[in-house]
Scaffold this motif. Sequence first.
Motif, short mmCIF file in Angstrom:
data_model
loop_
_atom_site.label_atom_id
_atom_site.label_comp_id
_atom_site.label_asym_id
_atom_site.label_seq_id
_atom_site.Cartn_x
_atom_site.Cartn_y
_atom_site.Cartn_z
N VAL A 88 10.45 34.59 -25.26
CA VAL A 88 9.73 33.44 -24.69
C VAL A 88 8.43 33.97 -24.07
N PRO A 89 7.40 33.10 -23.98
CA PRO A 89 6.16 33.54 -23.32
C PRO A 89 6.44 33.96 -21.88
N PHE A 90 5.80 35.03 -21.45
CA PHE A 90 5.97 35.54 -20.08
C PHE A 90 4.72 35.15 -19.28
N ILE A 91 4.91 34.28 -18.29
CA ILE A 91 3.77 33.73 -17.54
C ILE A 91 3.37 34.68 -16.41
N ALA A 92 2.07 35.03 -16.39
CA ALA A 92 1.53 35.75 -15.23
C ALA A 92 1.08 34.72 -14.21
N ASP A 93 1.58 34.84 -12.98
CA ASP A 93 1.15 33.94 -11.90
C ASP A 93 0.41 34.79 -10.87
N GLU A 94 1.14 35.32 -9.86
CA GLU A 94 0.46 36.05 -8.79
C GLU A 94 -0.13 37.38 -9.26
N SER A 95 0.26 37.86 -10.46
CA SER A 95 -0.31 39.13 -10.94
C SER A 95 -1.66 38.93 -11.63
N ALA A 96 -2.05 37.69 -11.88
CA ALA A 96 -3.29 37.46 -12.65
C ALA A 96 -4.06 36.29 -12.05
N THR A 97 -4.75 36.57 -10.95
CA THR A 97 -5.39 35.49 -10.19
C THR A 97 -6.90 35.44 -10.40
N THR A 98 -7.44 36.37 -11.18
CA THR A 98 -8.88 36.37 -11.46
C THR A 98 -9.05 36.66 -12.96
N PRO A 99 -10.21 36.36 -13.52
CA PRO A 99 -10.41 36.68 -14.94
C PRO A 99 -10.15 38.16 -15.23
N ALA A 100 -10.56 39.04 -14.34
CA ALA A 100 -10.36 40.47 -14.59
C ALA A 100 -8.87 40.82 -14.59
N GLU A 101 -8.12 40.25 -13.64
CA GLU A 101 -6.67 40.52 -13.61
C GLU A 101 -5.98 39.95 -14.85
#
Length: 367
Positions: free
Chosen positions: A237-250
């Motif tokens: 299943v797709p793995f959602i990045a939430d708090e680990s990816a809060t900016t375009p760079a992340e």
Amino acid sequence: MKITAIDAIPFRIPYVKPLKFASGEVHVADHVLVRVHTDDGVVGVAEAPPRPFTYGETQRGILAVIETIFAPQVVGLALTDREQMAALMGRTVGNPTAKAAIDMAVWDALGRTLGLPVSELLGGYTDRMRVSHMLGFDRPAAMVDEAERMRDVHGITTFKVKVGRRPAALDVAVVRALREGLGPDVVLYVDGNRGWTASESARAMRQMADLDLAFAEELNPADDVLGRRWLVQQLDVPFIADESATTPAEVTREVLGGSATALSVKTARTGFTGSQRVLHLAEGLGLEVVMGNQIDGQLGSICTVAFGAAHQRSSLHAGELSNFLDMSDDLLTEPLRIENGELALRPGAGLGVEIDDDKLRRYRTDS
Ligand code: MUC
Ligand code: MG
């Protein structure tokens, strides 16, 4: 169109039902109302929710950074100078919800000034979103009861289930009870808020393999770099990045590093301007997007739907828009209503909502 003042007003509204999850719990909405005033007499509004367990922000910190740094930088700019605003506020690291609330209040003021809805200014794709409800930690029977109530009263058929407890069997039992209680037609996905290790996550996902999960989100810490990559590679299943990816760079780092395959976009942390950057990046990378919830009040939730409904990709999946239902009260003159599983935009300029002065007087904590 010139910004003349920015207010940051702390308020406190208790939750009837606290939300508990692996990285923390929320019992009170101790948010900050941000108001942007212009020389035309227009006032735009938005709210900043402090989430110390996610971003390190506190209510007092948000007030201080707005009053001492961001307001002096932004006052004097025009409502259309958003790149200037982002560049100036970007000199200060962190403080995502403080920056986002200013950005969204500026958009609200711009919409009111132009006599146009923010959602149309942003993209105008549709006028509503289907709603996903977040279920916090509880016993299986209580979580099934809550989901059934949400389905029966509000027509909600998508649920994000908080997981990440130890032993993981506690959460596996909940998800199994939800699937058995609600049947095959509801959409279920899980969010671990970094509570498990990579191997605990893999094992729990195997135990839930027959439960038709739509997504998994932040099951283990992204800082466990190789462990996260190992986990994501084996999931179907797709793995959602939430708090680990809060900016375009992340986002770029996590996705190109193989640590995420879908994104949670939260207007509470990237505002409208930053959320568009993240969304367009998701389009370029070919990622599915879910509009996430920062445990927002009604003002935050209407911001999420204004953005989510404005774009095709962000309105495809149900957005997490319902946790304000667990608050004892709110600040809007006309409460939001979720009907037939949907939350519609409010007609009218800007965000289309008004703050109730009596309620603000009752709940503000600075006077
Ligand atoms: C979520 O999706 O994780 C809980 C912590 C946080 O930062 O947001 C909420 C919901
Ligand atoms: Mg999450």
